[in-house]
Design an enzyme around this catalytic site. Structure first.
Site, PDB file in Angstrom:
ATOM      1  N   GLY A 136       0.785  -1.231   0.000  1.00 14.24           N
ATOM      2  CA  GLY A 136       0.000   0.000   0.000  1.00 14.24           C
ATOM      3  C   GLY A 136       0.818   1.283   0.000  1.00 14.24           C
ATOM      4  N   THR A 137       1.990   1.277  -0.641  1.00 16.19           N
ATOM      5  CA  THR A 137       2.746   2.537  -0.666  1.00 16.19           C
ATOM      6  C   THR A 137       2.087   3.554  -1.598  1.00 16.19           C
ATOM      7  OG1 THR A 137       4.275   1.807  -2.412  1.00 16.19           O
ATOM      8  CG2 THR A 137       4.936   1.380  -0.120  1.00 16.19           C
ATOM      9  N   ASN A 138       1.437   3.088  -2.645  1.00 10.74           N
ATOM     10  CA  ASN A 138       0.706   4.034  -3.497  1.00 10.74           C
ATOM     11  C   ASN A 138      -0.514   4.577  -2.758  1.00 10.74           C
ATOM     12  OD1 ASN A 138       1.872   4.353  -6.333  1.00 10.74           O
ATOM     13  ND2 ASN A 138       2.057   2.149  -5.966  1.00 10.74           N
TER      14      ASN A 138
ATOM     15  N   MET B 204      -4.155  -7.285  -6.771  1.00  8.75           N
ATOM     16  CA  MET B 204      -3.592  -8.422  -7.496  1.00  8.75           C
ATOM     17  C   MET B 204      -4.617  -9.333  -8.167  1.00  8.75           C
ATOM     18  SD  MET B 204      -0.458  -7.895  -7.427  1.00  8.75           S
ATOM     19  CE  MET B 204       0.170  -9.437  -8.055  1.00  8.75           C
TER      20      MET B 204
ATOM     21  N   ILE C  90      -7.212  -9.724 -11.666  1.00  6.62           N
ATOM     22  CA  ILE C  90      -7.672  -9.182 -12.944  1.00  6.62           C
ATOM     23  C   ILE C  90      -9.197  -9.132 -12.894  1.00  6.62           C
ATOM     24  CG2 ILE C  90      -7.798  -9.627 -15.428  1.00  6.62           C
ATOM     25  CD1 ILE C  90      -4.936 -10.898 -15.043  1.00  6.62           C
ATOM     26  N   LEU C  91      -9.745  -7.966 -13.194  1.00  2.95           N
ATOM     27  CA  LEU C  91     -11.192  -7.775 -13.049  1.00  2.95           C
ATOM     28  C   LEU C  91     -11.927  -8.112 -14.350  1.00  2.95           C
ATOM     29  CD1 LEU C  91     -10.786  -4.462 -11.076  1.00  2.95           C
ATOM     30  CD2 LEU C  91     -11.771  -6.584 -10.157  1.00  2.95           C
TER      31      LEU C  91
ATOM     32  N   ASN D 208      -5.600   2.605 -12.912  1.00  2.47           N
ATOM     33  CA  ASN D 208      -4.579   1.653 -12.454  1.00  2.47           C
ATOM     34  C   ASN D 208      -3.208   2.279 -12.639  1.00  2.47           C
ATOM     35  OD1 ASN D 208      -3.513  -0.909 -11.589  1.00  2.47           O
ATOM     36  ND2 ASN D 208      -2.999  -1.336 -13.723  1.00  2.47           N
TER      37      ASN D 208
ATOM     38  N   HIS E 107       0.848   1.202 -13.333  1.00  5.23           N
ATOM     39  CA  HIS E 107       1.686   0.089 -13.776  1.00  5.23           C
ATOM     40  C   HIS E 107       3.146   0.550 -13.778  1.00  5.23           C
ATOM     41  CE1 HIS E 107       2.501  -3.688 -15.818  1.00  5.23           C
ATOM     42  NE2 HIS E 107       3.378  -3.010 -16.531  1.00  5.23           N
TER      43      HIS E 107
HETATM   44  C1  GRF Z   1       3.236  -1.000  -7.618  1.00  2.00           C
HETATM   45  O1  GRF Z   1       4.493  -1.242  -8.162  1.00  2.00           O
HETATM   46  C2  GRF Z   1       2.225  -0.762  -8.697  1.00  2.00           C
HETATM   47  O2  GRF Z   1       2.766  -0.161  -9.823  1.00  2.00           O
HETATM   48  C3  GRF Z   1       1.766  -2.137  -9.035  1.00  2.00           C
HETATM   49  O3  GRF Z   1       1.761  -2.844  -7.809  1.00  2.00           O
HETATM   50  C4  GRF Z   1       2.676  -2.226  -6.904  1.00  2.00           C
HETATM   51  C5  GRF Z   1       1.910  -1.897  -5.665  1.00  2.00           C
HETATM   52  O4  GRF Z   1       2.716  -1.442  -4.620  1.00  2.00           O
HETATM   53  N1  GRF Z   1       0.507  -2.109  -9.717  1.00  2.00           N
HETATM   54  P1  GRF Z   1       2.047  -0.826  -3.316  1.00  2.00           P
HETATM   55  O5  GRF Z   1       1.134  -1.878  -2.697  1.00  2.00           O
HETATM   56  O6  GRF Z   1       1.324   0.422  -3.694  1.00  2.00           O
HETATM   57  O7  GRF Z   1       3.211  -0.550  -2.395  1.00  2.00           O
END
Ligand code: GRF
Length: 196
Positions: free
Chosen positions: A12-14, A91, A93-94, A108, A110
């Site tokens: 969950g860093t994003n 993780m 695919i929808l 999303n 990527h």
């Molecule tokens: C990120 O690298 C994102 O690009 C990909 O999955 C990873 C998720 O990382 N879709 P986090 O859980 O947000 O740390």
């Protein structure tokens, strides 16, 4: 107030970058109405607790059938009246049923410069391994709208960085996250919300 529903499965860093962008005022008039984790052990859940964010676990263990799993997520997002669905390390695919339910409102991120290094099988560290194998000179991240075909929806924002001679998949992954992903996800959300 714009309402986000964020789907996660891991660290969950994003998600954290989005939380920070709301807390520091970069994302105005925006709230995270619900975070849905497909993994009951995801560290993303801890982040929600720390920031008092509504977080719900919807897992494949509870819903082994993909349709039931997705219906539960759809129901939860609808209950929370969300404007945008944000996939942040989700993780699964929808299906087209899910995508059509929130048509044009699912984003999303990527970890490559799409259309390069995207599609089935290109996720996590594998993406960065492939970039190094191909001897790319630049890489980066892409935020795009989610459509029926994996990683091919309209691009909202991209940011690139150089690949350095001593890079390993791990160092590349770290730099792409820190220098690209955590910056462009809040920027892309702001851009899309302003166009709603
Ligand atoms: C990120 O690298 C994102 O690009 C990909 O999955 C990873 C998720 O990382 N879709 P986090 O859980 O947000 O740390």
């Amino acid at each position: 107030m714009y309402k986000l529903g964020i789907l996660v499965s891991g660290g969950g860093t994003n998600l954290q970058a989005i939380i920070d962008a709301i807390e520091n005022g970069y994302l105005e008039d925006t709230q995270i109405s619900v975070v849905i984790s497909s993994n009951s052990k995801a560290y993303a859940i801890e982040r929600c607790k720390k920031h008092n964010i509504n977080c719900v676990v919807v897992s494949k263990k509870q819903f082994p059938e993909q349709a039931d799993f997705e219906n539960k997520i759809i129901e939860t997002l609808k209950e929370n009246n969300i404007d945008l669905v944000i996939l942040a390390g989700f993780m699964t695919i929808l299906s087209s049923n899910f995508i059509n339910t929130f048509k044009g409102r699912i984003l999303n991120i990527h970890p490559s410069l799409l259309p390069k290094f995207g599609g089935k099988g290109y996720y996590g560290i594998i993406v960065h391994q492939k970039v190094l194998e191909a001897q790319e000179k630049v890489t980066g991240a892409t935020v795009h709208f989610v459509t029926d075909e994996i990683d091919t929806g309209p691009i909202i924002l991209q940011k690139s960085i150089p690949v350095l001679p001593n890079d390993t998949p791990e160092t590349l992954q770290k730099r792409v996250m820190e220098e690209c992903e955590w910056k462009i996800y809040p920027e892309a959300i702001k851009k899309v919300l302003h166009e709603l």
